[in-house]
Design a protein around this motif. Sequence first.
Motif, PDB file in Angstrom:
ATOM      1  N   ASP A  53       4.292  -2.251   9.120  1.00 20.92           N
ATOM      2  CA  ASP A  53       5.009  -1.270   8.297  1.00 20.92           C
ATOM      3  C   ASP A  53       4.099  -0.679   7.223  1.00 20.92           C
ATOM      4  OD1 ASP A  53       7.186  -1.968   9.733  1.00 20.92           O
ATOM      5  OD2 ASP A  53       8.034  -3.291   8.185  1.00 20.92           O
ATOM      6  N   LEU A  54       3.100  -1.457   6.813  1.00 20.13           N
ATOM      7  CA  LEU A  54       2.263  -1.052   5.680  1.00 20.13           C
ATOM      8  C   LEU A  54       1.279   0.060   6.028  1.00 20.13           C
ATOM      9  CD1 LEU A  54       0.551  -3.338   3.118  1.00 20.13           C
ATOM     10  CD2 LEU A  54      -0.916  -2.020   4.637  1.00 20.13           C
ATOM     11  N   ALA A  55       0.776   0.045   7.259  1.00 24.50           N
ATOM     12  CA  ALA A  55      -0.317   0.957   7.604  1.00 24.50           C
ATOM     13  C   ALA A  55       0.214   2.247   8.196  1.00 24.50           C
ATOM     14  CB  ALA A  55      -1.270   0.266   8.574  1.00 24.50           C
ATOM     15  N   GLY A  56      -0.027   3.354   7.521  1.00 21.77           N
ATOM     16  CA  GLY A  56       0.399   4.651   8.040  1.00 21.77           C
ATOM     17  C   GLY A  56      -0.568   5.153   9.096  1.00 21.77           C
ATOM     18  N   GLY A  57      -0.174   6.223   9.831  1.00 19.18           N
ATOM     19  CA  GLY A  57      -1.065   6.783  10.850  1.00 19.18           C
ATOM     20  C   GLY A  57      -1.197   5.842  12.026  1.00 19.18           C
ATOM     21  N   ASP A  58      -1.841   6.319  13.108  1.00 16.90           N
ATOM     22  CA  ASP A  58      -1.994   5.389  14.223  1.00 16.90           C
ATOM     23  C   ASP A  58      -3.403   5.425  14.789  1.00 16.90           C
ATOM     24  OD1 ASP A  58       0.066   7.485  16.347  1.00 16.90           O
ATOM     25  OD2 ASP A  58      -1.855   7.809  15.398  1.00 16.90           O
TER      26      ASP A  58
ATOM     27  N   GLU B 236      -6.426   9.242  -1.410  1.00 17.81           N
ATOM     28  CA  GLU B 236      -4.968   9.259  -1.198  1.00 17.81           C
ATOM     29  C   GLU B 236      -4.291   8.064  -1.865  1.00 17.81           C
ATOM     30  OE1 GLU B 236      -2.962  11.374   0.966  1.00 17.81           O
ATOM     31  OE2 GLU B 236      -4.694  12.690   0.771  1.00 17.81           O
ATOM     32  N   ALA B 237      -5.041   7.023  -2.132  1.00 19.87           N
ATOM     33  CA  ALA B 237      -4.453   5.801  -2.697  1.00 19.87           C
ATOM     34  C   ALA B 237      -5.557   4.994  -3.380  1.00 19.87           C
ATOM     35  CB  ALA B 237      -3.792   4.979  -1.592  1.00 19.87           C
ATOM     36  N   PRO B 238      -6.071   5.480  -4.513  1.00 13.93           N
ATOM     37  CA  PRO B 238      -7.233   4.815  -5.127  1.00 13.93           C
ATOM     38  C   PRO B 238      -6.978   3.357  -5.499  1.00 13.93           C
ATOM     39  CG  PRO B 238      -6.802   6.932  -6.175  1.00 13.93           C
ATOM     40  CD  PRO B 238      -5.675   6.697  -5.226  1.00 13.93           C
ATOM     41  N   ALA B 239      -5.762   3.026  -5.929  1.00 13.93           N
ATOM     42  CA  ALA B 239      -5.526   1.651  -6.391  1.00 13.93           C
ATOM     43  C   ALA B 239      -5.577   0.654  -5.235  1.00 13.93           C
ATOM     44  CB  ALA B 239      -4.176   1.542  -7.095  1.00 13.93           C
ATOM     45  N   TYR B 240      -5.245   1.096  -4.026  1.00  9.23           N
ATOM     46  CA  TYR B 240      -5.201   0.133  -2.913  1.00  9.23           C
ATOM     47  C   TYR B 240      -6.591  -0.447  -2.628  1.00  9.23           C
ATOM     48  CZ  TYR B 240      -4.423  -2.171   1.498  1.00  9.23           C
ATOM     49  OH  TYR B 240      -4.368  -3.125   2.497  1.00  9.23           O
TER      50      TYR B 240
ATOM     51  N   ALA C 292       0.872  -1.178   0.000  1.00 11.25           N
ATOM     52  CA  ALA C 292       0.000   0.000   0.000  1.00 11.25           C
ATOM     53  C   ALA C 292       0.905   1.222   0.000  1.00 11.25           C
ATOM     54  CB  ALA C 292      -0.875   0.006   1.244  1.00 11.25           C
ATOM     55  N   PHE C 293       0.600   2.204  -0.806  1.00 12.25           N
ATOM     56  CA  PHE C 293       1.425   3.410  -0.875  1.00 12.25           C
ATOM     57  C   PHE C 293       0.536   4.630  -0.692  1.00 12.25           C
ATOM     58  CE2 PHE C 293       3.249   0.265  -3.819  1.00 12.25           C
ATOM     59  CZ  PHE C 293       4.507   0.102  -3.254  1.00 12.25           C
ATOM     60  N   GLU C 294       1.017   5.598   0.084  1.00 12.30           N
ATOM     61  CA  GLU C 294       0.375   6.913   0.075  1.00 12.30           C
ATOM     62  C   GLU C 294       0.678   7.517  -1.291  1.00 12.30           C
ATOM     63  OE1 GLU C 294      -1.192   8.895   2.688  1.00 12.30           O
ATOM     64  OE2 GLU C 294      -1.516   6.850   3.443  1.00 12.30           O
TER      65      GLU C 294
END
Length: 242
Positions: free
Chosen positions: A187-192, A145-149, A90-92
């Motif tokens: 590692d994949l998930a941003g934010g908390d 923010e990441a339509p393809a995900y 997953a990418f921002e």
Amino acid sequence: MAEARQRALVVGASSGIGEALARELADAGYDVGLTARRRELLEDLGRVLPTKAYVTRMDVTDLDAARASFHEVVDAMGGVDVVVLNAGVAFENPDLEWEPERDTIDTNVRGFTALATAAMDRFEDQGHGHLVGLSSVAARFGNGEAPAYGASKAFVSNYLEGLRYRAGRIDADVDVTTIEPGYVDTDLAGGDFWKADRETAAEQIRRAIEKNRRHAFVTRRWVLVAKLIDYLPDVLKRRLFR
Ligand code: NDP
């Protein structure tokens, strides 16, 4: 005579949910196959598991090579009872650049499909098997923010539903489980925001496998949020997911 151990292959076992799930399954008595690109992490993991581990390097975006590695590791394991397709990226991507979208589709859609078809072939040959795929609550709504995900995970959920129907038509005892986790601390998930720990996620996934659930939401708080989001009017969704 002692009963043979169940064998589970985890594709994407070098970190995060996949690593935690490999530990969880080994603790529950499964022999495990471990695949991913970072072979050294798989070897470190294999050394500390209480059951037998079979390590193979695999890049799921190298489609034919990944399918060949799948069959090699399953041969080494003497067959497989559970295949968990967990590898994902997953990418921002706020500027909507092409490469992150391409890499997401290459891994989460093309790589996933290459391995899912290999697993189904294998199950048909050996007469049984359980396919488990990691989708996401992100399958249920778009994200600017990441339509393809989210789209890639909608593909995974829908594809697994198709395989479940197919499993009913073939002469083999094949089960299919779709896992849709909320935020898990990896590692994949941003934010908390409301992250659950990976061990909790892994335990819930192991239970879903053993109860042979067709579909399991994992980490419940996010699931509630996702369900609520489903009901929000579009104008509010646009504000949330820009
Ligand atoms: P991590 O980044 O920690 O783990 C991803 C795993 O996938 C790693 O083992 C990685 O191994 C493997 N992988 C990635 N690309 C490839 C590739 N090309 N070939 C082979 N293996 C690959 O993330 P998570 O544990 O969070 O993610 C696991 C799954 O759970 C993903 O499918 C993700 O979409 C899904 N998910 C995660 C959520 C979260 O909040 N964390 C929420 C919902 C779903 P390596 O880099 O060594 O190849």
